[in-house]
Motif scaffolding. Structure first.
Motif, short mmCIF file in Angstrom:
data_model
loop_
_atom_site.label_atom_id
_atom_site.label_comp_id
_atom_site.label_asym_id
_atom_site.label_seq_id
_atom_site.Cartn_x
_atom_site.Cartn_y
_atom_site.Cartn_z
N UNK A 103 31.43 178.11 74.86
CA UNK A 103 30.67 178.86 75.26
C UNK A 103 30.27 180.29 74.81
N UNK A 104 31.65 180.93 74.06
CA UNK A 104 31.45 181.92 73.52
C UNK A 104 31.00 181.92 71.99
N UNK A 105 31.84 180.93 71.15
CA UNK A 105 31.29 180.72 69.68
C UNK A 105 30.61 179.75 69.35
N UNK A 106 30.29 178.64 70.38
CA UNK A 106 29.44 177.37 70.16
C UNK A 106 30.29 176.30 69.20
N UNK A 107 31.22 176.60 69.00
CA UNK A 107 32.18 175.47 68.27
C UNK A 107 32.73 174.57 69.25
N UNK A 108 32.97 173.40 68.75
CA UNK A 108 33.69 172.20 69.61
C UNK A 108 35.10 172.10 69.57
N UNK A 109 35.68 171.65 70.57
CA UNK A 109 37.33 171.42 70.51
C UNK A 109 38.10 172.49 71.46
N UNK A 110 37.20 173.58 71.91
CA UNK A 110 38.33 174.29 72.49
C UNK A 110 37.00 174.86 73.42
N UNK A 111 37.49 175.80 74.58
CA UNK A 111 36.57 176.50 75.34
C UNK A 111 36.82 178.02 75.19
#
Length: 210
Positions: free
Chosen positions: A175-183
């Motif tokens: 939700x912070x950077x919008x990338x997939x694979x982590x939170x």
């Protein structure tokens, strides 16, 4: 005057004439432990048939007067009759030996065949373990369908499943950077507080070193 024999411990041969030669009865087989259940139509039908048989048997053996005065329990007790019904419900009685083992009825060998005939006549229908399920055929040629071979009875059929039914792997989206694979709490996130707080400190350390 002292007796010639004091006891069987010091002189057991003096008491051999009192030994018992009666053999001990063989231990009977342990009967089955039956779980509780709710009686159905077949159980009540069997109960009525056993009661009718017991009354007719008592009248044939001892006469109607004895049946009227003492009841039908002279042939078979109520507890044994109930035990037969319970064992028949759970499928524990198939032979006269089973009847003797499960109920302890002394006339199992003599009249057991008549009881077995009643059990067979009022036995519930057997439930089939195989359930036939009709298969739905799709004759359209859709490239987005998967063909899964299955077996139905003795004939192999083909079931077509949509690709959407296949489970796909789910990825977390930060939700912070919008990338997939982590939170957002993962340290690999470029916007993690540990990274953003470290940049001013590195600049400050670089200024001091200069």
């Amino acid at each position: 005057m002292e007796p010639a024999v004091c006891c069987d411990i010091h002189k057991p041969t003096a008491f051999s004439q009192y030994d018992s030669n009666i053999p001990k009865p063989a231990r009977s087989a342990q009967r089955s432990r039956l779980p509780k259940y709710t009686k159905g139509k077949h159980d009540y039908d069997l109960q009525d048939a056993l009661h009718d048989w017991r009354e007719e048997k008592t009248a044939d053996m001892y006469g109607w007067a004895c049946l009227n005065d003492h009841g039908p329990s002279l042939v078979i007790l109520n507890s044994i009759l109930d035990r037969i019904i319970d064992c028949a419900h759970h499928g524990k009685i198939h032979t006269s030996q089973d009847l003797q083992k499960e109920t302890g009825w002394t006339d199992s060998e003599k009249d057991g065949s008549e009881i077995l005939s009643l059990l067979t006549a009022h036995a519930p229908p057997r439930q089939s373990l195989l359930v036939a399920t009709p298969l739905r055929h799709n004759t359209t040629n859709n490239p987005m369908l998967l063909h899964v071979p299955t077996a139905s009875g003795m004939q192999r059929e083909r079931v077509e499943l949509p690709v959407s039914a296949v489970a796909s792997k789910h990825w977390n989206k930060c939700s912070a950077c919008g990338q997939e694979g982590h939170n957002a709490r993962n340290r690999i996130c470029p916007n993690h507080p540990s990274r953003t707080n470290a940049q001013p400190q590195e600049k400050e350390n670089g200024t001091l070193l200069q």
